[in-house]
Motif scaffolding. Structure first.
Motif, PDB file in Angstrom:
ATOM      1  N   LEU A 367       0.831  -1.209   0.000  1.00 13.66           N
ATOM      2  CA  LEU A 367       0.000   0.000   0.000  1.00 13.66           C
ATOM      3  C   LEU A 367       0.865   1.258   0.000  1.00 13.66           C
ATOM      4  O   LEU A 367       0.671   2.196   0.774  1.00 13.66           O
ATOM      5  CB  LEU A 367      -0.968  -0.025   1.189  1.00 13.66           C
ATOM      6  CG  LEU A 367      -2.168  -0.953   0.971  1.00 13.66           C
ATOM      7  CD1 LEU A 367      -2.999  -1.093   2.238  1.00 13.66           C
ATOM      8  CD2 LEU A 367      -3.040  -0.469  -0.196  1.00 13.66           C
ATOM      9  N   PHE A 368       1.837   1.260  -0.892  1.00 13.37           N
ATOM     10  CA  PHE A 368       2.679   2.420  -1.184  1.00 13.37           C
ATOM     11  C   PHE A 368       2.781   2.458  -2.696  1.00 13.37           C
ATOM     12  O   PHE A 368       3.611   1.777  -3.293  1.00 13.37           O
ATOM     13  CB  PHE A 368       4.050   2.250  -0.529  1.00 13.37           C
ATOM     14  CG  PHE A 368       4.995   3.402  -0.748  1.00 13.37           C
ATOM     15  CD1 PHE A 368       4.938   4.525   0.064  1.00 13.37           C
ATOM     16  CD2 PHE A 368       5.956   3.363  -1.754  1.00 13.37           C
ATOM     17  CE1 PHE A 368       5.819   5.583  -0.128  1.00 13.37           C
ATOM     18  CE2 PHE A 368       6.831   4.414  -1.956  1.00 13.37           C
ATOM     19  CZ  PHE A 368       6.757   5.527  -1.132  1.00 13.37           C
ATOM     20  N   VAL A 369       1.884   3.226  -3.325  1.00 13.00           N
ATOM     21  CA  VAL A 369       1.732   3.176  -4.780  1.00 13.00           C
ATOM     22  C   VAL A 369       1.756   4.585  -5.366  1.00 13.00           C
ATOM     23  O   VAL A 369       1.137   5.507  -4.817  1.00 13.00           O
ATOM     24  CB  VAL A 369       0.410   2.472  -5.167  1.00 13.00           C
ATOM     25  CG1 VAL A 369       0.227   2.454  -6.683  1.00 13.00           C
ATOM     26  CG2 VAL A 369       0.373   1.043  -4.614  1.00 13.00           C
ATOM     27  N   GLY A 370       2.459   4.739  -6.471  1.00 14.58           N
ATOM     28  CA  GLY A 370       2.492   6.017  -7.169  1.00 14.58           C
ATOM     29  C   GLY A 370       1.981   5.875  -8.595  1.00 14.58           C
ATOM     30  O   GLY A 370       2.259   4.875  -9.264  1.00 14.58           O
ATOM     31  N   VAL A 371       1.227   6.871  -9.045  1.00 13.81           N
ATOM     32  CA  VAL A 371       0.737   6.927 -10.422  1.00 13.81           C
ATOM     33  C   VAL A 371       1.283   8.208 -11.040  1.00 13.81           C
ATOM     34  O   VAL A 371       0.859   9.308 -10.677  1.00 13.81           O
ATOM     35  CB  VAL A 371      -0.805   6.925 -10.480  1.00 13.81           C
ATOM     36  CG1 VAL A 371      -1.286   7.002 -11.920  1.00 13.81           C
ATOM     37  CG2 VAL A 371      -1.377   5.692  -9.775  1.00 13.81           C
ATOM     38  N   GLU A 372       2.249   8.078 -11.931  1.00 13.43           N
ATOM     39  CA  GLU A 372       2.858   9.271 -12.525  1.00 13.43           C
ATOM     40  C   GLU A 372       2.105   9.670 -13.779  1.00 13.43           C
ATOM     41  O   GLU A 372       1.963   8.876 -14.723  1.00 13.43           O
ATOM     42  CB  GLU A 372       4.335   9.043 -12.839  1.00 13.43           C
ATOM     43  CG  GLU A 372       4.987  10.268 -13.456  1.00 13.43           C
ATOM     44  CD  GLU A 372       6.475  10.396 -13.174  1.00 13.43           C
ATOM     45  OE1 GLU A 372       7.072  11.369 -13.664  1.00 13.43           O
ATOM     46  OE2 GLU A 372       7.022   9.532 -12.465  1.00 13.43           O
ATOM     47  N   LEU A 373       1.629  10.915 -13.801  1.00 16.64           N
ATOM     48  CA  LEU A 373       0.882  11.447 -14.934  1.00 16.64           C
ATOM     49  C   LEU A 373       1.822  12.237 -15.852  1.00 16.64           C
ATOM     50  O   LEU A 373       2.604  13.068 -15.383  1.00 16.64           O
ATOM     51  CB  LEU A 373      -0.252  12.349 -14.454  1.00 16.64           C
ATOM     52  CG  LEU A 373      -1.282  11.719 -13.501  1.00 16.64           C
ATOM     53  CD1 LEU A 373      -2.420  12.688 -13.236  1.00 16.64           C
ATOM     54  CD2 LEU A 373      -1.815  10.400 -14.046  1.00 16.64           C
ATOM     55  N   VAL A 374       1.740  11.950 -17.134  1.00 17.83           N
ATOM     56  CA  VAL A 374       2.581  12.631 -18.125  1.00 17.83           C
ATOM     57  C   VAL A 374       1.739  13.039 -19.324  1.00 17.83           C
ATOM     58  O   VAL A 374       0.761  12.383 -19.670  1.00 17.83           O
ATOM     59  CB  VAL A 374       3.747  11.731 -18.591  1.00 17.83           C
ATOM     60  CG1 VAL A 374       4.710  11.446 -17.457  1.00 17.83           C
ATOM     61  CG2 VAL A 374       3.229  10.431 -19.196  1.00 17.83           C
ATOM     62  N   LYS A 375       2.138  14.123 -19.962  1.00 20.00           N
ATOM     63  CA  LYS A 375       1.448  14.569 -21.173  1.00 20.00           C
ATOM     64  C   LYS A 375       1.908  13.788 -22.397  1.00 20.00           C
ATOM     65  O   LYS A 375       1.209  13.740 -23.405  1.00 20.00           O
ATOM     66  CB  LYS A 375       1.703  16.064 -21.378  1.00 20.00           C
ATOM     67  CG  LYS A 375       1.115  16.950 -20.289  1.00 20.00           C
ATOM     68  CD  LYS A 375       1.436  18.410 -20.544  1.00 20.00           C
ATOM     69  CE  LYS A 375       0.891  19.305 -19.442  1.00 20.00           C
ATOM     70  NZ  LYS A 375       1.216  20.731 -19.668  1.00 20.00           N
ATOM     71  N   ALA A 383       2.661  15.988 -16.173  1.00 24.30           N
ATOM     72  CA  ALA A 383       1.292  16.525 -16.210  1.00 24.30           C
ATOM     73  C   ALA A 383       0.948  17.053 -14.821  1.00 24.30           C
ATOM     74  O   ALA A 383       0.125  16.478 -14.089  1.00 24.30           O
ATOM     75  CB  ALA A 383       0.317  15.440 -16.652  1.00 24.30           C
ATOM     76  N   THR A 384       1.586  18.150 -14.454  1.00 17.98           N
ATOM     77  CA  THR A 384       1.458  18.696 -13.098  1.00 17.98           C
ATOM     78  C   THR A 384       0.063  19.255 -12.841  1.00 17.98           C
ATOM     79  O   THR A 384      -0.575  18.913 -11.838  1.00 17.98           O
ATOM     80  CB  THR A 384       2.518  19.788 -12.873  1.00 17.98           C
ATOM     81  OG1 THR A 384       3.818  19.236 -13.089  1.00 17.98           O
ATOM     82  CG2 THR A 384       2.420  20.356 -11.468  1.00 17.98           C
ATOM     83  N   ALA A 385      -0.413  20.106 -13.741  1.00 16.42           N
ATOM     84  CA  ALA A 385      -1.740  20.706 -13.556  1.00 16.42           C
ATOM     85  C   ALA A 385      -2.816  19.627 -13.543  1.00 16.42           C
ATOM     86  O   ALA A 385      -3.791  19.702 -12.779  1.00 16.42           O
ATOM     87  CB  ALA A 385      -2.012  21.727 -14.658  1.00 16.42           C
ATOM     88  N   GLU A 386      -2.640  18.634 -14.377  1.00 19.16           N
ATOM     89  CA  GLU A 386      -3.622  17.551 -14.456  1.00 19.16           C
ATOM     90  C   GLU A 386      -3.672  16.761 -13.149  1.00 19.16           C
ATOM     91  O   GLU A 386      -4.752  16.352 -12.697  1.00 19.16           O
ATOM     92  CB  GLU A 386      -3.272  16.628 -15.622  1.00 19.16           C
ATOM     93  CG  GLU A 386      -3.484  17.248 -16.997  1.00 19.16           C
ATOM     94  CD  GLU A 386      -2.332  18.135 -17.452  1.00 19.16           C
ATOM     95  OE1 GLU A 386      -2.365  18.602 -18.602  1.00 19.16           O
ATOM     96  OE2 GLU A 386      -1.383  18.370 -16.648  1.00 19.16           O
ATOM     97  N   ALA A 387      -2.511  16.532 -12.535  1.00 13.93           N
ATOM     98  CA  ALA A 387      -2.469  15.816 -11.253  1.00 13.93           C
ATOM     99  C   ALA A 387      -3.206  16.604 -10.181  1.00 13.93           C
ATOM    100  O   ALA A 387      -3.948  16.038  -9.368  1.00 13.93           O
ATOM    101  CB  ALA A 387      -1.024  15.564 -10.840  1.00 13.93           C
ATOM    102  N   GLN A 388      -3.009  17.928 -10.191  1.00 12.04           N
ATOM    103  CA  GLN A 388      -3.722  18.762  -9.215  1.00 12.04           C
ATOM    104  C   GLN A 388      -5.225  18.716  -9.450  1.00 12.04           C
ATOM    105  O   GLN A 388      -6.018  18.681  -8.505  1.00 12.04           O
ATOM    106  CB  GLN A 388      -3.220  20.210  -9.301  1.00 12.04           C
ATOM    107  CG  GLN A 388      -1.754  20.381  -8.955  1.00 12.04           C
ATOM    108  CD  GLN A 388      -1.404  19.844  -7.582  1.00 12.04           C
ATOM    109  OE1 GLN A 388      -2.060  20.166  -6.587  1.00 12.04           O
ATOM    110  NE2 GLN A 388      -0.379  19.015  -7.512  1.00 12.04           N
ATOM    111  N   GLU A 389      -5.623  18.703 -10.710  1.00 13.20           N
ATOM    112  CA  GLU A 389      -7.046  18.635 -11.014  1.00 13.20           C
ATOM    113  C   GLU A 389      -7.647  17.324 -10.523  1.00 13.20           C
ATOM    114  O   GLU A 389      -8.768  17.299  -9.991  1.00 13.20           O
ATOM    115  CB  GLU A 389      -7.275  18.780 -12.522  1.00 13.20           C
ATOM    116  CG  GLU A 389      -8.757  18.838 -12.886  1.00 13.20           C
ATOM    117  CD  GLU A 389      -8.998  19.264 -14.321  1.00 13.20           C
ATOM    118  OE1 GLU A 389     -10.173  19.224 -14.745  1.00 13.20           O
ATOM    119  OE2 GLU A 389      -8.034  19.653 -15.006  1.00 13.20           O
ATOM    120  N   VAL A 390      -6.896  16.244 -10.654  1.00 13.68           N
ATOM    121  CA  VAL A 390      -7.390  14.945 -10.183  1.00 13.68           C
ATOM    122  C   VAL A 390      -7.637  14.982  -8.680  1.00 13.68           C
ATOM    123  O   VAL A 390      -8.706  14.566  -8.205  1.00 13.68           O
ATOM    124  CB  VAL A 390      -6.394  13.817 -10.533  1.00 13.68           C
ATOM    125  CG1 VAL A 390      -6.795  12.512  -9.819  1.00 13.68           C
ATOM    126  CG2 VAL A 390      -6.351  13.587 -12.034  1.00 13.68           C
TER     127      VAL A 390
END
Length: 446
Positions: A367-375, A383-390
């Motif tokens: 239960l230590f999981v990362g989901v990296e968002l990229v354009k 995808a920094t703004a998109e991560a904040q929106e999520v």
């Protein structure tokens, strides 16, 4: 439950008036006022329930009745410092040590992860007689001055900061975005050789290495999982140079990774740090932490002639709570739950990756999981703004998630270990349409 209290606006006004302005708050434009929590849920002043996916401090679940009872009962009997004999201290030390390799046998109890890491540096400096520290890119080890110096995650935020001359920063062993990718068969060796190169440069300047310090899995750095074999090779280089290896388990210890109790054990049974620090989950929200080291390091620390005393570290109440946390982890098989639910969460997220190009990488253990968002999955454009929106849209739907990493584009899952597969489904079901909506907006903008 009673929800009586100040009006939310009054709470906000008083916070602005009396709390330091650099003390930030989640969702600052519309903060949540939390008044109660239980298990993996938190409740606001209106009774609205939120699923908590980020509180790795409430390790066995918010306000676990066994932990609350243990603390309250001991508080009703005695709380004092460790200059008096008390069974709780030695029984807890014995129980904690049993989860670690035999070599790590001596405990120092303190009150926070920052205190633990600060003490670990003191132990290293005294034991080795050296001063220089090697840390990792994007590392965070605490908020006190000695740790800001070795935390690029923090000191890189200061526009006029000068890196301390005794601190050296090695590349983060990130096989997704880092210097050496997972495609490289010897990524562990390549990253370890970077540390070896730093040591050689330090020696040429007439300095010597006291310690290499790393989170066993980087958290603030973006949920980074070092390649297996990396720590072994780094430890070999560092010890050959006269230094010690400090494993920071403040974020990731106590069974969170599922397959092992400590995250450093993911590297293999042949790797044992010289010093391990722990905090956050150790007391399930109660302020306590610990440094565990070898007999040799502890005796060298004593040889300085200075007594080590910590007023609250290892007090009877803290140790009673610590024992209760270990009991609950075992009784409720929370380490096993972290393994099972963590794997389930990773699997359902992988299915989302097939649907959404915005998801570049999914990584984690337990239960230590990362989901990296990229354009762009080739260029890895964050995808920094998109991560904040999520995370803001999830908050509107009563799910609490955070985003971190050097580009603030990694969605971080580190919930209480009582998290369930149903909880995982709920979060992913809410993330799916959010990502779809972001993609549609991006397409319309073209």
């Amino acid at each position: 439950m009673s929800l009586d209290g100040l009006e939310k606006k009054k709470t906000i006004d008083l916070r602005k008036k009396h709390i330091g302005p650099s003390c930030k708050i989640f969702f600052s434009h519309d903060p949540i006022k939390i008044v109660k929590a239980k298990g993996q849920y938190m409740y606001d002043e209106k009774g609205q329930r939120y699923l908590d996916c980020i509180n790795n401090v409430a390790h066995v679940g918010h306000c676990h009745p066994d932990v609350v009872k243990a603390g309250a009962e001991q508080m009703g009997l005695l709380n004092t410092n460790t200059r008096f004999l008390h069974d709780n201290l030695v029984l807890y030390a014995q129980r904690l040590q049993a989860t670690l390799p035999d070599k790590l046998s001596v405990c120092y109890f303190v009150n926070s992860g920052s205190e633990a890491n600060d003490l670990a540096l003191r132990l290293a400096w005294q034991y080795t007689g050296n001063k220089d520290i090697i840390t990792l890119e994007n590392a965070y080890h605490g908020h006190v001055s000695s740790l800001i110096d070795i935390s690029p995650y923090k000191f890189h935020q200061l526009s006029d900061a000068e890196q301390s001359h005794f601190v050296h920063v090695a590349p983060s062993p990130d096989v997704y975005r880092g210097k050496y990718s997972a495609d490289r068969p010897d990524a562990a060796t390549a990253y370890a050789d970077e540390v070896k190169d730093i040591i050689e440069k330090v020696h040429k300047k007439g300095h010597k290495i006291a310690a290499f310090i790393a989170e066993s899995l980087q958290s603030c750095g973006g949920q980074v999982i070092p390649p297996v074999g990396y720590f072994q090779q780094v430890a070999e280089h560092v010890r050959k140079a006269g230094g010690v290896f400090i494993a920071d388990e403040v974020q990731v210890g106590f069974g969170r990774v599922g397959s092992q109790f400590w995250a450093f054990q993911l590297q293999g049974d042949d790797f044992v740090p010289d010093i391990v620090t722990m905090g956050k989950p150790i007391g399930n929200g109660h302020p306590m932490s610990c440094v565990v080291t070898t007999r040799e390091v502890a005796e060298a620390f004593m040889s300085s002639g200075m007594e080590y005393f910590n007023t609250f570290g290892g007090n009877p109440v803290s140790c009673a709570i610590g024992l209760a946390v270990l009991d609950v982890i075992e009784k409720e098989d929370l380490q096993g739950n972290a393994l099972r639910v963590g794997q389930y969460l990773t699997n359902v997220l992988e299915k989302q990756k097939e649907k959404h190009p915005l998801i570049g990488d999914i990584r984690g253990r337990g239960l230590f999981v990362g989901v990296e968002l990229v354009k762009d999955r080739v260029k890895l454009t964050p995808a920094t703004a998109e991560a904040q929106e999520v995370i803001y849209k999830l908050k509107e739907q009563h799910v609490l998630l955070s985003a971190d990493g050097p580009h603030r584009n990694v969605l971080k899952f580190k919930p209480p270990l009582c998290f369930t597969t149903e909880d995982a489904d709920l979060v992913v079901e809410k993330i799916d349409p959010i990502l779809k909506g972001i993609c549609l907006l991006a397409a319309d903008a073209l």
